[in-house]
Design a protein around this motif. Structure first.
Motif, PDB file in Angstrom:
ATOM      1  N   PHE A 411       0.834  -1.119  -0.209  1.00 45.06           N
ATOM      2  CA  PHE A 411      -0.024  -0.112   0.089  1.00 45.06           C
ATOM      3  C   PHE A 411       0.964   1.424   0.009  1.00 45.06           C
ATOM      4  N   ASP A 412       2.030   1.003   0.649  1.00 44.07           N
ATOM      5  CA  ASP A 412       2.877   2.369   0.641  1.00 44.07           C
ATOM      6  C   ASP A 412       3.332   2.639  -1.019  1.00 44.07           C
ATOM      7  N   ALA A 413       3.658   1.513  -1.461  1.00 47.29           N
ATOM      8  CA  ALA A 413       3.997   1.742  -3.001  1.00 47.29           C
ATOM      9  C   ALA A 413       2.785   2.308  -3.827  1.00 47.29           C
ATOM     10  N   PHE A 414       1.468   1.675  -3.771  1.00 49.56           N
ATOM     11  CA  PHE A 414       0.691   2.251  -4.544  1.00 49.56           C
ATOM     12  C   PHE A 414       0.332   3.730  -4.394  1.00 49.56           C
ATOM     13  N   LEU A 415       0.011   4.161  -2.944  1.00 50.52           N
ATOM     14  CA  LEU A 415      -0.232   5.422  -2.472  1.00 50.52           C
ATOM     15  C   LEU A 415       1.047   6.480  -2.988  1.00 50.52           C
ATOM     16  N   GLY A 416       2.199   5.953  -2.656  1.00 53.74           N
ATOM     17  CA  GLY A 416       3.643   6.639  -3.409  1.00 53.74           C
ATOM     18  C   GLY A 416       3.568   6.836  -4.772  1.00 53.74           C
ATOM     19  N   LEU A 417       2.822   5.956  -5.817  1.00 49.91           N
ATOM     20  CA  LEU A 417       2.814   6.479  -7.166  1.00 49.91           C
ATOM     21  C   LEU A 417       1.878   7.482  -7.175  1.00 49.91           C
ATOM     22  N   ASN A 418       0.718   7.594  -6.638  1.00 54.12           N
ATOM     23  CA  ASN A 418      -0.078   8.653  -6.704  1.00 54.12           C
ATOM     24  C   ASN A 418       0.402  10.027  -6.590  1.00 54.12           C
ATOM     25  N   TYR A 419       1.798   9.806  -5.886  1.00 55.66           N
ATOM     26  CA  TYR A 419       2.446  11.260  -5.560  1.00 55.66           C
ATOM     27  C   TYR A 419       3.680  11.491  -6.318  1.00 55.66           C
ATOM     28  N   ALA A 420       3.994  10.497  -7.178  1.00 51.24           N
ATOM     29  CA  ALA A 420       5.460  10.393  -7.896  1.00 51.24           C
ATOM     30  C   ALA A 420       5.476  11.486  -8.823  1.00 51.24           C
ATOM     31  N   ARG A 421       6.550  12.376  -9.048  1.00 49.05           N
ATOM     32  CA  ARG A 421       6.646  13.211  -9.940  1.00 49.05           C
ATOM     33  C   ARG A 421       7.724  12.940 -10.838  1.00 49.05           C
ATOM     34  N   ASN A 422       8.503  11.955 -10.708  1.00 48.58           N
ATOM     35  CA  ASN A 422       9.587  11.691 -11.845  1.00 48.58           C
ATOM     36  C   ASN A 422       9.883  10.274 -11.559  1.00 48.58           C
ATOM     37  N   TRP A 423      10.899   9.699 -12.453  1.00 50.08           N
ATOM     38  CA  TRP A 423      11.205   8.575 -12.152  1.00 50.08           C
ATOM     39  C   TRP A 423      12.110   7.921 -11.190  1.00 50.08           C
ATOM     40  N   THR A 424      12.621   9.006 -10.400  1.00 49.58           N
ATOM     41  CA  THR A 424      13.432   8.350  -9.090  1.00 49.58           C
ATOM     42  C   THR A 424      12.383   8.133  -7.948  1.00 49.58           C
ATOM     43  N   GLU A 425      11.166   8.932  -7.892  1.00 53.41           N
ATOM     44  CA  GLU A 425      10.146   8.864  -6.844  1.00 53.41           C
ATOM     45  C   GLU A 425       9.420   7.758  -7.261  1.00 53.41           C
ATOM     46  N   PHE A 426       9.247   7.465  -8.464  1.00 56.84           N
ATOM     47  CA  PHE A 426       8.432   6.263  -9.147  1.00 56.84           C
ATOM     48  C   PHE A 426       9.247   4.962  -8.345  1.00 56.84           C
TER      49      PHE A 426
END
Length: 794
Positions: A411-426
């Motif tokens: 779940f951390d991963a999926f919610l993190g994708l919602n916020y990702a702004r670039n490849w590094t954060e993805f």
């Protein structure tokens, strides 16, 4: 006459019940979509604007938590029964409301411990994720408190309990089961080896074809430093033969899982791809995704646009789960398909092995409670037990599976994708991903593209390939997991293209994913997509959308010379062959050749049943198209059937063509020119609780003629015995990174859960016909809309 009057009275009463249900559904269960409501738990004002298709566009002013609160609120407004049914599945509490007919399902669900796994996952999540899940939970409970319950609750005469944070995780465990296991293949593998020897495994479950396309090349893996650590090649197929009693227990659990719609059927799969700007007409990437899952009514997905101060995500959500699962934000887009690494193993514990146990009480509607003892070892749950071994000592069969282990931070991963702004954060977000392993494709507005296959992938002791049940000993251990840095991934590949269709991830130079894995999808969809995406000119978003709808059968291309050489037996077979000779291979609604080909292929896929027997599940021993092709090309032993007097593949082709045409004649009449595929092949979206009840199932169930077939890009493998399409592209998206608001998406039915509501199935024909709606956060694209204002209660 008295009987007729009685039947007439029964029909009249039934109509009255239906009419009363319709009135109830209209007046009580339709959601409030305009005006203003005050709700406890909000910190600021939120607007929910539903567009002409019922898609909510959520705008929260004070916090992202308020945005997720509103998502929980609208999920429960539109899909509360779906959410209730899903959590009862995860909890193993169906018998409470459905009666003792659901006991086999509850026993399976409690034995495996899906809900216990969800409970263990919650403490492992980050504070941000915990905060957002709690806000979502509060929104769900605010909607439940509105007391506008769907019709299903009235018919079953119960009220929903309050939603919990664990409930928001629980369904993801069942999704992991649906997408991430091979324990049933271990059972089939054991059956094959017992009856045909080790050599039979490659005939029934053939390895991925040597020339089939892989998602990444050796060069792509090596150039980014993710080639992986070479492993020890497979050295044998030694396993443990499960006695009849243990095998029967496992077969019973498999049947229970399949009755809930969790089917690991041949042809089930998904497509996604990303195209770099050097290949597109827009000069920026285009990303496409269409996950293939079981059809249900209401549909699994719920389209949503969710914005708070920093959260700006739009795409496909799942009722009961906070956040967007597949979609985009204002900078990046992502899509997913199933990777299919082998992450499940069956172990036979030694006699007297230490086990933990607990007693669970299954409440049964109208019947006494049932007590169930569940046990587990260091590997995982005890899924079978038997004293039928050679030494007559009792042994437990246990299951080790990544999704049931503690510390699941998916779940951390999926919610993190919602916020990702670039490849590094993805990539940082996907570093938390556990199960089920997925092919994630990536694109951003700056023109970058990429791919990652995250998740826990076990490293097994050398010499053990994971394909069969094994003893719990030192030779059979999970020694760790493939490090995230060594998982397949690539950023800005030189050719500007990544295509995934559940096909093999990497060639032999990358070993961690390969040992024992017979779960790769056949290469046909991937090969066809690569053909369509290399047309010799720049690709537009319309070109990409058209590729998703392609119905050309590469299976037909490969089987054609073998099938057309068949000696027909009778007039129907002769006419069918004549029609096939001129077929272009496209499985359209009007094609009679598609009906002939799919009916014939279905017969050929059964050629191993005389060797393996017919298990309770009709397609459990169905061969893949690759396996059928190999047998026909080699005049293989599976073609022979002494009981039917079939000595070779030539006779098997004659026999199966005759059987197929007889089947079609019984369904569609004796004129082959009238065997249109659309008259035979229909989608089947079934309600979870009432779909199988003939008297009322029609209220919820939906279906219509559909194109596509086995292993076409628009995948639509017919169900054995019925030709229904029960698995399909459950969601489609085409995201244009040059203008994100020009992106498009669609689901299989509609946004609503009320079967007489205007948005229950208003997307169905659009979906079937390949049309989409705007995936836009711009109000100018929403058409006629209605706005509900959510206000904090004072």
């Amino acid at each position: 006459m008295r009987l007729l009057r009685g039947l007439g009275l029964l029909l009249f009463v039934l109509l009255l019940v239906v009419f009363a249900g319709v009135l109830y559904a209209r007046k009580v269960s339709n959601p409030v979509v305009s005006g203003s409501v005050q709700l406890r738990g909000l910190t600021g004002n939120v607007t929910v604007t539903r567009d002409r298709w019922g898609v909510p566009h959520i705008r929260a002013q004070a916090s992202d938590a308020d945005a997720l609160y509103a998502l929980g609120f609208v999920h429960a407004q539109d899909r509360l029964w779906q959410m209730e049914f899903q959590r009862r599945v995860a909890q193993g509490r169906l018998s409470e409301v459905l009666g003792d007919a659901a006991l086999p399902q509850d026993r399976f669900l409690r034995t495996w411990g899906f809900y216990r796994a969800a409970q263990s996952a919650l403490p492992a999540l980050s504070p941000r994720t915990r905060t957002l899940i709690s806000a979502y939970t509060a929104g769900v409970n605010a909607a439940i408190a509105q007391d506008r319950l769907p019709l299903e609750f009235r018919l079953l005469r119960f009220r929903p309990e309050r939603w919990t944070d664990v409930d928001s995780i629980a369904w993801s465990k069942l999704m992991a089961y649906d997408l991430g296991g091979n324990w049933d293949q271990e059972l089939l593998g054991q059956r094959v080896v017992a009856r045909l020897g080790a050599a039979g495994l490659d005939a029934v479950l053939p390895p991925y074809p040597a020339g089939g396309p892989t998602i990444l090349s050796s060069q792509e893996l090596g150039s980014t430093g993710h080639l992986g650590t070479p492993g020890t090649p497979r050295t044998g197929l030694a396993g443990v033969t499960l006695p009849a009693g243990a095998a029967a227990q496992l077969a019973s659990q498999l049947a229970a899982a399949r009755s809930l719609g969790f089917v690991n059927a041949p042809g089930k799969g998904s497509n996604d791809w990303v195209i770099g700007g050097q290949r597109t007409s827009t000069g920026k990437p285009i990303l496409a995704d269409d996950p293939h899952l079981g059809l249900s009514a209401p549909m699994l997905w719920y389209l949503a646009d969710v914005q708070g101060p920093t959260l700006h995500a739009i795409g496909a959500s799942i009722p009961g789960l906070p956040g967007i699962v597949i979609g985009r934000n204002e900078r990046v887009a992502w899509g997913v398909t199933n990777v299919n690494p082998d992450v499940q193993d069956l172990f036979v514990e030694a006699p007297g092995a230490p086990l933990q146990s607990r007693t669970e009480v299954v409440r049964v509607k109208g019947k006494p409670d049932v007590k169930l003892t569940v046990q587990w070892s260091a590997h995982g749950p005890v899924v079978a037990r038997s004293d039928e071994w050679g030494d007559r000592q009792s042994r437990a069969v246990t299951l080790q599976w990544t999704a049931l282990e503690t510390g699941d931070t998916t779940f951390d991963a999926f919610l993190g994708l919602n916020y990702a702004r670039n490849w590094t954060e993805f990539r940082q977000a996907l570093g938390s991903y556990v199960a089920p392993s997925q092919n994630f494709v990536y694109a951003d507005v700056d023109g970058n593209i990429g791919y990652v296959a995250p998740g826990r992938v076990p490293v097994r002791t050398p010499g053990w390939d994971g394909s069969l049940p094994v003893p719990d000993d030192a030779a059979h251990r999970w020694t760790g997991y493939v490090p995230f840095s060594q998982l397949p991934q690539v950023y800005n590949p030189q050719d500007g293209l990544v295509v995934t269709a559940n096909n093999r991830v990497a060639p032999d130079t990358y070993r961690p994913f390969l040992a024992g894995n017979r779960m790769w999808a056949e290469p046909y969809r991937a090969e066809r997509i690569l053909q369509l995406l290399n047309p010799g000119h720049p690709l537009s978003p319309a070109d990409v959308a058209a590729a998703q709808l392609d119905t050309f059968s590469l299976v037909w291309r490969d089987l054609k010379p073998l099938l057309l050489a068949t000696q027909p037996d009778g007039a129907l077979s002769t006419q069918a062959l004549a029609l096939l000779r001129d077929w272009d291979g496209h499985e359209t609604l009007q094609s009679v050749q598609a009906s002939i080909f799919e009916a014939w292929l279905a017969q050929l896929q059964r050629m191993a049943q005389d060797e393996l027997g017919t298990p309770a599940q009709p397609d459990a021993t169905a061969l893949t198209s690759v396996a059928v092709l190999a047998q026909l090309r080699q005049d293989g032993p599976l073609c022979r059937d002494t009981r039917a007097g079939v000595r070779d593949c030539a006779q098997e082709l004659t026999r199966t063509l005759s059987a197929a045409t007889a089947d079609l004649a019984g369904r569609l009449g004796t004129d082959p020119a009238r065997w249109a595929w659309g008259d035979l092949h229909r989608s089947y979206s079934k309600h979870g609780a009432f779909g199988g009840v003939s008297a009322i199932g029609w209220i919820w169930n939906r279906g219509l003629p559909t194109p596509g077939g086995t292993d076409t890009v628009d995948v639509a493998r017919p169900e054995p015995g019925t030709f229904r399409q029960t698995h399909a592209p459950s969601y489609r998206q085409v995201i244009d990174l040059s203008n994100p608001n020009a992106s498009r998406y669609i689901g299989t039915l509609g946004q609503g859960g009320n079967p007489i509501g205007s948005h229950y199935a208003d997307l169905q024909r659009l979906w079937r016909d390949g049309q989409t709606i705007p995936m836009s956060s711009d109000p100018a694209d929403w058409g006629r809309s209605e706005t509900l204002n959510l206000r904090p209660a004072r």
